[in-house]
Design a protein around this motif. Structure first.
Motif, PDB file in Angstrom:
ATOM      1  N   GLN A  20      15.238 -25.525 -25.985  1.00  0.00           N
ATOM      2  CA  GLN A  20      13.802 -25.284 -26.047  1.00  0.00           C
ATOM      3  C   GLN A  20      13.067 -26.590 -25.773  1.00  0.00           C
ATOM      4  O   GLN A  20      13.402 -27.629 -26.337  1.00  0.00           O
ATOM      5  CB  GLN A  20      13.431 -24.729 -27.423  1.00  0.00           C
ATOM      6  N   GLU A  21      12.063 -26.550 -24.869  1.00  0.00           N
ATOM      7  CA  GLU A  21      11.311 -27.747 -24.514  1.00  0.00           C
ATOM      8  C   GLU A  21       9.823 -27.416 -24.480  1.00  0.00           C
ATOM      9  O   GLU A  21       9.426 -26.253 -24.421  1.00  0.00           O
ATOM     10  CB  GLU A  21      11.759 -28.284 -23.154  1.00  0.00           C
ATOM     11  N   THR A  22       9.002 -28.475 -24.498  1.00  0.00           N
ATOM     12  CA  THR A  22       7.558 -28.313 -24.490  1.00  0.00           C
ATOM     13  C   THR A  22       7.020 -28.455 -23.063  1.00  0.00           C
ATOM     14  O   THR A  22       7.382 -29.383 -22.334  1.00  0.00           O
ATOM     15  CB  THR A  22       6.893 -29.360 -25.398  1.00  0.00           C
ATOM     16  N   TYR A  23       6.140 -27.511 -22.665  1.00  0.00           N
ATOM     17  CA  TYR A  23       5.513 -27.524 -21.340  1.00  0.00           C
ATOM     18  C   TYR A  23       4.009 -27.314 -21.521  1.00  0.00           C
ATOM     19  O   TYR A  23       3.557 -26.874 -22.578  1.00  0.00           O
ATOM     20  CB  TYR A  23       6.082 -26.416 -20.450  1.00  0.00           C
ATOM     21  N   THR A  24       3.255 -27.599 -20.458  1.00  0.00           N
ATOM     22  CA  THR A  24       1.823 -27.345 -20.470  1.00  0.00           C
ATOM     23  C   THR A  24       1.539 -26.059 -19.704  1.00  0.00           C
ATOM     24  O   THR A  24       1.869 -25.934 -18.516  1.00  0.00           O
ATOM     25  CB  THR A  24       1.048 -28.505 -19.825  1.00  0.00           C
ATOM     26  N   VAL A  25       0.953 -25.074 -20.385  1.00  0.00           N
ATOM     27  CA  VAL A  25       0.625 -23.780 -19.786  1.00  0.00           C
ATOM     28  C   VAL A  25      -0.838 -23.482 -20.088  1.00  0.00           C
ATOM     29  O   VAL A  25      -1.253 -23.480 -21.256  1.00  0.00           O
ATOM     30  CB  VAL A  25       1.523 -22.652 -20.343  1.00  0.00           C
ATOM     31  N   LEU A  32       8.888 -23.490 -24.556  1.00  0.00           N
ATOM     32  CA  LEU A  32       9.533 -22.444 -23.761  1.00  0.00           C
ATOM     33  C   LEU A  32      11.040 -22.554 -23.899  1.00  0.00           C
ATOM     34  O   LEU A  32      11.600 -23.652 -23.904  1.00  0.00           O
ATOM     35  CB  LEU A  32       9.123 -22.563 -22.287  1.00  0.00           C
ATOM     36  N   LYS A  33      11.666 -21.408 -24.012  1.00  0.00           N
ATOM     37  CA  LYS A  33      13.120 -21.354 -24.103  1.00  0.00           C
ATOM     38  C   LYS A  33      13.706 -21.204 -22.701  1.00  0.00           C
ATOM     39  O   LYS A  33      13.135 -20.544 -21.846  1.00  0.00           O
ATOM     40  CB  LYS A  33      13.549 -20.183 -24.983  1.00  0.00           C
ATOM     41  N   THR A  34      14.859 -21.807 -22.498  1.00  0.00           N
ATOM     42  CA  THR A  34      15.510 -21.782 -21.199  1.00  0.00           C
ATOM     43  C   THR A  34      16.554 -20.662 -21.171  1.00  0.00           C
ATOM     44  O   THR A  34      17.479 -20.653 -21.984  1.00  0.00           O
ATOM     45  CB  THR A  34      16.186 -23.132 -20.901  1.00  0.00           C
ATOM     46  N   ALA A  35      16.384 -19.726 -20.236  1.00  0.00           N
ATOM     47  CA  ALA A  35      17.343 -18.633 -20.074  1.00  0.00           C
ATOM     48  C   ALA A  35      18.246 -18.845 -18.870  1.00  0.00           C
ATOM     49  O   ALA A  35      19.311 -18.236 -18.782  1.00  0.00           O
ATOM     50  CB  ALA A  35      16.615 -17.305 -19.939  1.00  0.00           C
ATOM     51  N   ALA A  36      17.823 -19.688 -17.919  1.00  0.00           N
ATOM     52  CA  ALA A  36      18.636 -20.026 -16.751  1.00  0.00           C
ATOM     53  C   ALA A  36      18.158 -21.357 -16.219  1.00  0.00           C
ATOM     54  O   ALA A  36      16.957 -21.659 -16.258  1.00  0.00           O
ATOM     55  CB  ALA A  36      18.523 -18.949 -15.676  1.00  0.00           C
ATOM     56  N   GLU A  37      19.084 -22.175 -15.737  1.00  0.00           N
ATOM     57  CA  GLU A  37      18.695 -23.447 -15.141  1.00  0.00           C
ATOM     58  C   GLU A  37      19.604 -23.728 -13.951  1.00  0.00           C
ATOM     59  O   GLU A  37      20.803 -23.478 -13.983  1.00  0.00           O
ATOM     60  CB  GLU A  37      18.754 -24.584 -16.156  1.00  0.00           C
ATOM     61  N   THR A  39      18.927 -24.307  -9.336  1.00  0.00           N
ATOM     62  CA  THR A  39      17.936 -24.476  -8.278  1.00  0.00           C
ATOM     63  C   THR A  39      16.600 -23.890  -8.718  1.00  0.00           C
ATOM     64  O   THR A  39      15.536 -24.466  -8.495  1.00  0.00           O
ATOM     65  CB  THR A  39      18.419 -23.799  -6.980  1.00  0.00           C
ATOM     66  N   LEU A  40      16.662 -22.718  -9.343  1.00  0.00           N
ATOM     67  CA  LEU A  40      15.505 -22.150 -10.039  1.00  0.00           C
ATOM     68  C   LEU A  40      15.856 -21.980 -11.505  1.00  0.00           C
ATOM     69  O   LEU A  40      16.977 -21.582 -11.846  1.00  0.00           O
ATOM     70  CB  LEU A  40      15.112 -20.795  -9.440  1.00  0.00           C
ATOM     71  N   GLY A  41      14.895 -22.279 -12.379  1.00  0.00           N
ATOM     72  CA  GLY A  41      15.097 -22.078 -13.801  1.00  0.00           C
ATOM     73  C   GLY A  41      14.234 -20.937 -14.312  1.00  0.00           C
ATOM     74  O   GLY A  41      13.159 -20.657 -13.758  1.00  0.00           O
ATOM     75  N   LEU A  42      14.688 -20.269 -15.343  1.00  0.00           N
ATOM     76  CA  LEU A  42      13.931 -19.187 -15.967  1.00  0.00           C
ATOM     77  C   LEU A  42      13.579 -19.605 -17.385  1.00  0.00           C
ATOM     78  O   LEU A  42      14.465 -19.902 -18.192  1.00  0.00           O
ATOM     79  CB  LEU A  42      14.746 -17.889 -15.987  1.00  0.00           C
ATOM     80  N   LEU A  43      12.280 -19.636 -17.683  1.00  0.00           N
ATOM     81  CA  LEU A  43      11.783 -20.015 -19.002  1.00  0.00           C
ATOM     82  C   LEU A  43      11.008 -18.852 -19.604  1.00  0.00           C
ATOM     83  O   LEU A  43      10.410 -18.059 -18.876  1.00  0.00           O
ATOM     84  CB  LEU A  43      10.875 -21.242 -18.910  1.00  0.00           C
ATOM     85  N   LEU A 255       5.379 -20.946 -40.257  1.00  0.00           N
ATOM     86  CA  LEU A 255       4.395 -21.898 -40.748  1.00  0.00           C
ATOM     87  C   LEU A 255       4.185 -23.047 -39.777  1.00  0.00           C
ATOM     88  O   LEU A 255       3.099 -23.623 -39.712  1.00  0.00           O
ATOM     89  CB  LEU A 255       4.828 -22.446 -42.111  1.00  0.00           C
ATOM     90  N   SER A 256       5.232 -23.397 -39.041  1.00  0.00           N
ATOM     91  CA  SER A 256       5.163 -24.454 -38.031  1.00  0.00           C
ATOM     92  C   SER A 256       6.275 -24.192 -37.024  1.00  0.00           C
ATOM     93  O   SER A 256       6.963 -23.168 -37.101  1.00  0.00           O
ATOM     94  CB  SER A 256       5.317 -25.836 -38.674  1.00  0.00           C
ATOM     95  N   ASN A 257       6.471 -25.103 -36.091  1.00  0.00           N
ATOM     96  CA  ASN A 257       7.505 -24.903 -35.074  1.00  0.00           C
ATOM     97  C   ASN A 257       8.909 -24.858 -35.662  1.00  0.00           C
ATOM     98  O   ASN A 257       9.832 -24.344 -35.026  1.00  0.00           O
ATOM     99  CB  ASN A 257       7.433 -26.000 -34.012  1.00  0.00           C
TER     100      ASN A 257
END
Length: 292
Positions: A20-25, A32-37, A39-43, A255-257
């Motif tokens: 799980q990593e932090t992104y700007t959306v 966002l959790k990573t389901a595939a990584e 050439t293309l990644g799925l988050l 309550l938090s992350n």
């Protein structure tokens, strides 16, 4: 030796892995959790109570997959056009659904096509782990308790969440019921169980709990009147392994992350244990901490 073997079975170890990593959306920082990584990644993640999915390119650009309705309430399936563009229309998208398993299969298929050495994340089990502590009261409904006395209970557990959207989890729990002045019974229990979250949002979940294996170290003082109206006292000190299938309910509030509050109503009934005449008053409050 018997106790040691049984405890060893219960304490068979888990391995901890995170994804799980932090992104700007939309100008906001989200995890966002990573389901595939590859050439293309799925988050993906649940954001504002909605499942949202993103494709990440090798230059770390995010493209959201959406499926809105038009004025006639017909889904537009814009995500398929996005997938076509990102894969140069080399993979058929007609049967792809905007669901995590379907999207992961599609991304895996594309990544294998462009890289023969690609290894799918879906071939690996990467669970989340929560460490919990709790305390409360219980009337030990599966133990003879004529006056329905309440005792304090406290314990800890490690819970392993896995599968799509973390609806399923298994846990290893240590629980101790203390002795009350009017109820000379105490037990320390190791147990294995399973939970299914039938209500799941980004901040709240409600689950059913099935405890299917227990190892109890019990001490009790039993006073009774025999056939000759004589008062007898027996002292019990035993170890018991059972497969009771005890059913309960619980709720987690984020309550938090990394911290969750928990409320559990335990020992409502058991498939292979007999209730001893008292409806369950086993209620605990606690905290859970995400450890990976």
């Amino acid at each position: 030796m018997k106790k040691s073997i049984l405890i060893a079975i219960f304490l068979f170890s888990y391995s901890l892995v995170g994804a799980q990593e932090t992104y700007t959306v939309d100008g906001k920082s989200v995890q966002l959790k990573t389901a595939a990584e590859g050439t293309l990644g799925l988050l993906w993640n649940i954001i504002d109570d909605h499942y949202r999915y993103f494709i990440k390119t090798q230059d770390n650009q995010l493209s959201e997959l959406i499926n809105t309705k038009n004025a006639d309430h017909i889904y537009q399936e814009q995500y398929k056009s996005t997938l076509k563009e990102l894969t140069n229309n080399t993979i058929d998208v007609s049967k792809v659904k905007l669901k995590l398993p379907s999207l992961a299969r599609f991304i895996d298929q594309f990544n294998r096509a462009v890289n023969p050495d690609y290894v799918s994340m879906n071939s690996k089990f990467k669970p989340d782990f929560h460490l919990g502590v709790f305390g409360g009261i219980t009337n030990s409904p599966f133990v003879r308790n004529p006056q329905n006395e309440k005792s304090a209970v406290f314990g800890a557990e490690i819970e392993m969440l896995g599968g799509a959207n973390n609806r399923h989890s298994g846990y290893l729990q240590l629980r101790h019921v203390t002795e009350a002045d009017a109820f000379k019974y105490k037990t320390t229990e190791l147990s294995l169980g399973y939970r299914y979250r039938f209500v799941q949002t980004s901040r709240f979940s409600l689950y059913g709990d099935a405890k299917f294996a227990t190892l109890n170290f019990t001490k009790a003082t039993i006073t009774y009147t025999d056939d000759n109206d004589m008062t007898k006292t027996e002292y019990l000190d035993e170890t018991a392994f059972d497969l009771p299938l005890i059913i309960g309910l619980g709720a987690d509030l984020k309550l938090s992350n990394s911290i969750y509050a928990n409320l559990s109503y335990n020992q409502i009934f058991a498939v292979f244990f007999k209730n001893q005449g008292n409806f369950s008053s086993d209620i605990t409050l606690g905290l859970k901490f995400k450890v990976n």
